[in-house]
Design a protein around this motif. Structure first.
Motif, PDB file in Angstrom:
ATOM      1  N   VAL A 104      14.116  11.787  -0.462  1.00  0.00           N
ATOM      2  CA  VAL A 104      13.955  10.334  -0.310  1.00  0.00           C
ATOM      3  C   VAL A 104      13.615   9.999   1.145  1.00  0.00           C
ATOM      4  O   VAL A 104      12.693   9.210   1.420  1.00  0.00           O
ATOM      5  CB  VAL A 104      15.238   9.596  -0.749  1.00  0.00           C
ATOM      6  CG1 VAL A 104      15.198   8.132  -0.321  1.00  0.00           C
ATOM      7  CG2 VAL A 104      15.406   9.693  -2.266  1.00  0.00           C
ATOM      8  N   ARG A 105      14.349  10.584   2.064  1.00  0.00           N
ATOM      9  CA  ARG A 105      14.076  10.306   3.480  1.00  0.00           C
ATOM     10  C   ARG A 105      12.680  10.767   3.886  1.00  0.00           C
ATOM     11  O   ARG A 105      11.952  10.049   4.588  1.00  0.00           O
ATOM     12  CB  ARG A 105      15.118  10.996   4.363  1.00  0.00           C
ATOM     13  CG  ARG A 105      14.972  10.664   5.855  1.00  0.00           C
ATOM     14  CD  ARG A 105      15.933  11.460   6.704  1.00  0.00           C
ATOM     15  NE  ARG A 105      15.600  12.883   6.688  1.00  0.00           N
ATOM     16  CZ  ARG A 105      16.302  13.810   7.324  1.00  0.00           C
ATOM     17  NH1 ARG A 105      17.390  13.460   8.004  1.00  0.00           N
ATOM     18  NH2 ARG A 105      15.941  15.077   7.265  1.00  0.00           N
ATOM     19  N   MET A 165      12.963   1.390   3.444  1.00  0.00           N
ATOM     20  CA  MET A 165      11.996   0.447   4.042  1.00  0.00           C
ATOM     21  C   MET A 165      10.657   1.147   4.181  1.00  0.00           C
ATOM     22  O   MET A 165      10.571   2.257   4.671  1.00  0.00           O
ATOM     23  CB  MET A 165      12.473  -0.008   5.438  1.00  0.00           C
ATOM     24  CG  MET A 165      13.708  -0.905   5.414  1.00  0.00           C
ATOM     25  SD  MET A 165      15.256  -0.003   5.085  1.00  0.00           S
ATOM     26  CE  MET A 165      15.386   1.023   6.544  1.00  0.00           C
ATOM     27  N   PHE A 166       9.600   0.459   3.722  1.00  0.00           N
ATOM     28  CA  PHE A 166       8.241   1.001   3.847  1.00  0.00           C
ATOM     29  C   PHE A 166       7.493   0.251   4.951  1.00  0.00           C
ATOM     30  O   PHE A 166       7.664  -0.958   5.103  1.00  0.00           O
ATOM     31  CB  PHE A 166       7.486   0.884   2.522  1.00  0.00           C
ATOM     32  CG  PHE A 166       8.112   1.655   1.399  1.00  0.00           C
ATOM     33  CD1 PHE A 166       8.077   3.045   1.378  1.00  0.00           C
ATOM     34  CD2 PHE A 166       8.780   0.985   0.379  1.00  0.00           C
ATOM     35  CE1 PHE A 166       8.674   3.752   0.343  1.00  0.00           C
ATOM     36  CE2 PHE A 166       9.369   1.681  -0.668  1.00  0.00           C
ATOM     37  CZ  PHE A 166       9.317   3.069  -0.674  1.00  0.00           C
ATOM     38  N   CYS A 180       0.864  -1.189   0.000  1.00  0.00           N
ATOM     39  CA  CYS A 180       0.000   0.000   0.000  1.00  0.00           C
ATOM     40  C   CYS A 180       0.895   1.232   0.000  1.00  0.00           C
ATOM     41  O   CYS A 180       1.372   1.673   1.042  1.00  0.00           O
ATOM     42  CB  CYS A 180      -0.923  -0.018   1.221  1.00  0.00           C
ATOM     43  SG  CYS A 180      -2.209   1.248   1.166  1.00  0.00           S
ATOM     44  N   LEU A 181       1.114   1.774  -1.189  1.00  0.00           N
ATOM     45  CA  LEU A 181       2.053   2.886  -1.361  1.00  0.00           C
ATOM     46  C   LEU A 181       1.510   3.887  -2.363  1.00  0.00           C
ATOM     47  O   LEU A 181       0.531   3.618  -3.071  1.00  0.00           O
ATOM     48  CB  LEU A 181       3.411   2.368  -1.838  1.00  0.00           C
ATOM     49  CG  LEU A 181       4.114   1.303  -0.982  1.00  0.00           C
ATOM     50  CD1 LEU A 181       5.306   0.739  -1.742  1.00  0.00           C
ATOM     51  CD2 LEU A 181       4.544   1.903   0.340  1.00  0.00           C
ATOM     52  N   ASP A 182       2.172   5.040  -2.458  1.00  0.00           N
ATOM     53  CA  ASP A 182       1.882   6.030  -3.486  1.00  0.00           C
ATOM     54  C   ASP A 182       2.831   5.758  -4.648  1.00  0.00           C
ATOM     55  O   ASP A 182       4.045   5.963  -4.531  1.00  0.00           O
ATOM     56  CB  ASP A 182       2.086   7.434  -2.926  1.00  0.00           C
ATOM     57  CG  ASP A 182       1.664   8.530  -3.908  1.00  0.00           C
ATOM     58  OD1 ASP A 182       1.908   8.363  -5.119  1.00  0.00           O
ATOM     59  OD2 ASP A 182       1.107   9.546  -3.466  1.00  0.00           O
ATOM     60  N   ALA A 183       2.292   5.303  -5.786  1.00  0.00           N
ATOM     61  CA  ALA A 183       3.133   4.880  -6.912  1.00  0.00           C
ATOM     62  C   ALA A 183       4.013   6.019  -7.423  1.00  0.00           C
ATOM     63  O   ALA A 183       5.208   5.827  -7.693  1.00  0.00           O
ATOM     64  CB  ALA A 183       2.257   4.335  -8.038  1.00  0.00           C
ATOM     65  N   VAL A 210       7.081   9.546   5.376  1.00  0.00           N
ATOM     66  CA  VAL A 210       5.649   9.781   5.238  1.00  0.00           C
ATOM     67  C   VAL A 210       4.923   8.485   4.871  1.00  0.00           C
ATOM     68  O   VAL A 210       3.718   8.354   5.078  1.00  0.00           O
ATOM     69  CB  VAL A 210       5.384  10.896   4.206  1.00  0.00           C
ATOM     70  CG1 VAL A 210       5.486  10.379   2.790  1.00  0.00           C
ATOM     71  CG2 VAL A 210       4.035  11.552   4.451  1.00  0.00           C
ATOM     72  N   HIS A 211       5.655   7.492   4.384  1.00  0.00           N
ATOM     73  CA  HIS A 211       5.117   6.147   4.151  1.00  0.00           C
ATOM     74  C   HIS A 211       5.228   5.267   5.404  1.00  0.00           C
ATOM     75  O   HIS A 211       4.924   4.069   5.348  1.00  0.00           O
ATOM     76  CB  HIS A 211       5.845   5.459   2.990  1.00  0.00           C
ATOM     77  CG  HIS A 211       5.327   5.842   1.633  1.00  0.00           C
ATOM     78  ND1 HIS A 211       5.865   6.864   0.893  1.00  0.00           N
ATOM     79  CD2 HIS A 211       4.289   5.356   0.895  1.00  0.00           C
ATOM     80  CE1 HIS A 211       5.217   6.984  -0.252  1.00  0.00           C
ATOM     81  NE2 HIS A 211       4.246   6.077  -0.288  1.00  0.00           N
ATOM     82  N   GLY A 212       5.713   5.851   6.502  1.00  0.00           N
ATOM     83  CA  GLY A 212       5.858   5.073   7.729  1.00  0.00           C
ATOM     84  C   GLY A 212       7.155   4.302   7.820  1.00  0.00           C
ATOM     85  O   GLY A 212       7.289   3.406   8.656  1.00  0.00           O
TER      86      GLY A 212
END
Length: 377
Positions: free
Chosen positions: A350-351, A376-377, A269-272, A356-358
């Motif tokens: 990038v960081r 890592m997501f 579950c990510l923002d493509a 923001v993706h956890g």
């Protein structure tokens, strides 16, 4: 008082008549004055004092003894037979005898007490000086703190203004840059000479690079000035998203060899778009600082309810002293690659996107194994 106690007393003692004539003294007073007891008998006590002491005796001391019958701790200067003076404290009391009134005098040396009082006074002056110095130091400190706070506030306003200006300028540059890319694409469709196609290719690559830089600047100002970078996470096939990003990056960086490895199965579950931006920044960083004679490897991993993306390149290792601050804005690992990346925001973005993706981002770098960035997501 028994003679033995009188003679062995720790202080100087004397007995006088009402007019001050000395009747009896103990050895200590004789030693202090340098006279024998016989020489002192019959002399008036006030005649042993300095001029100021005799005046005080006549005007104050004798009247007080007659009125009150006693005096306590009267400070007097008394003269030695050799002429020098010394200071004593006098205690006196009136005593009635059958043949008249006598005065019992007790004299205490003040040398040690005067020394103590001088030391006490010096200590007090020193304490007052230190207190004054402390007060002045605190005042200077408060003033310096106020000036520092004011300077910090001014710096904060300037930094905020600068970041807002960057955001405004970056946003306004998007429209003319889009027009340049559209014109370049249109011109490439017609018949062109080799030289013209080469120039149009340079224009296309430069505009793509400028677009990436502008995107980084906008994300930076959004993270620092706005409400933070936003994402729209949905279930997706991570491997397909990464493969699509790698295919586009092969066009953007034709001099680099990009290899994609997929590990594991499942969805994330990510923002493509943001994931592609992460890969783009990491690959651009590898192109800028890595060895382009060896492949750049992009690995996407799924499994154990977690996912990660890693970008590896060969080439010089990042110095150990720079690793800790590598993900801070405007930071570079080396001066190389300035023609490819002119804004030190890529790793910072990038960081922020990883967080923001956890998740988060890590880096390992050595001469033998090369450099690997892992998100890592």
């Amino acid at each position: 008082m028994p003679d033995s106690l009188f003679d062995s007393a720790a202080c100087a003692l004397a007995v006088t008549q009402e007019d001050g004539s000395i009747l009896h003294v103990n050895p200590r007073l004789s030693d202090w004055l340098g006279f024998s007891a016989a020489e002192l008998q019959g002399r008036r006590f006030q005649d042993l004092l300095t001029m100021g002491g005799r005046i005080f005796y006549q005007t104050h001391l004798a009247p007080m003894l007659r009125m009150h019958g006693s005096v306590t701790e009267v400070k007097l200067d008394i003269r030695h037979c050799a002429g020098h003076k010394f200071t004593v404290l006098l205690n006196a009391s009136q005593r009635q005898q059958p043949d008249g009134v006598v005065y019992d005098l007790a004299l205490f040396g003040t040398t040690d007490r005067d020394k103590y009082e001088r030391e006490l006074l010096n200590a007090r002056k020193l304490a007052e000086a230190l207190l004054q110095e402390k007060t002045a130091t605190e005042l200077a400190l408060h003033q310096a703190q106020a000036e520092l706070s004011e300077a910090y506030a001014i710096a904060q306003r300037r930094a905020l203004f600068a970041e807002q200006m960057v955001a405004i300028v970056s946003h306004d540059l998007k429209n003319p840059l889009t027009a340049i890319r559209m014109a370049s694409d249109f011109l490439q469709r017609g018949e062109r000479t080799g030289k013209e196609r080469q120039l149009l290719g340079h224009i296309g690559q430069s505009s793509e690079r400028a677009q990436r830089m502008i995107a980084d600047l906008l994300d930076f100002t959004q993270a620092r000035v706005g409400q933070g970078i936003t994402i729209k996470a949905v279930p997706l096939d991570l491997h397909n998203v990464i493969q699509h990003a790698v295919d586009e990056l092969r066009v953007a960086f034709p001099a680099a060899t990009l290899v994609h490895h997929a590990e594991g199965l499942g969805q994330a579950c990510l923002d493509a778009d943001r994931v592609q931006q992460i890969i783009g920044n990491l690959v651009a960083n590898s192109v800028a600082y890595g060895d382009l004679l060896q492949p750049i490897t992009i690995t996407s991993r799924l499994g154990d309810n977690a996912c990660a993306v890693a970008v590896h390149n060969h080439g010089p290792a990042i110095p150990e002293t720079l690793l800790a601050g590598l993900f801070e804005p405007m930071t570079r690992g080396t001066d190389q690659g300035s023609d490819v990346r002119s804004v030190g925001l890529g790793l910072y973005i990038v960081r922020e996107l990883a967080r923001v993706h956890g998740g988060d981002v890590a880096v390992s770098s050595c001469v033998m194994a090369g450099t690997t960035f892992t998100v890592m997501f």
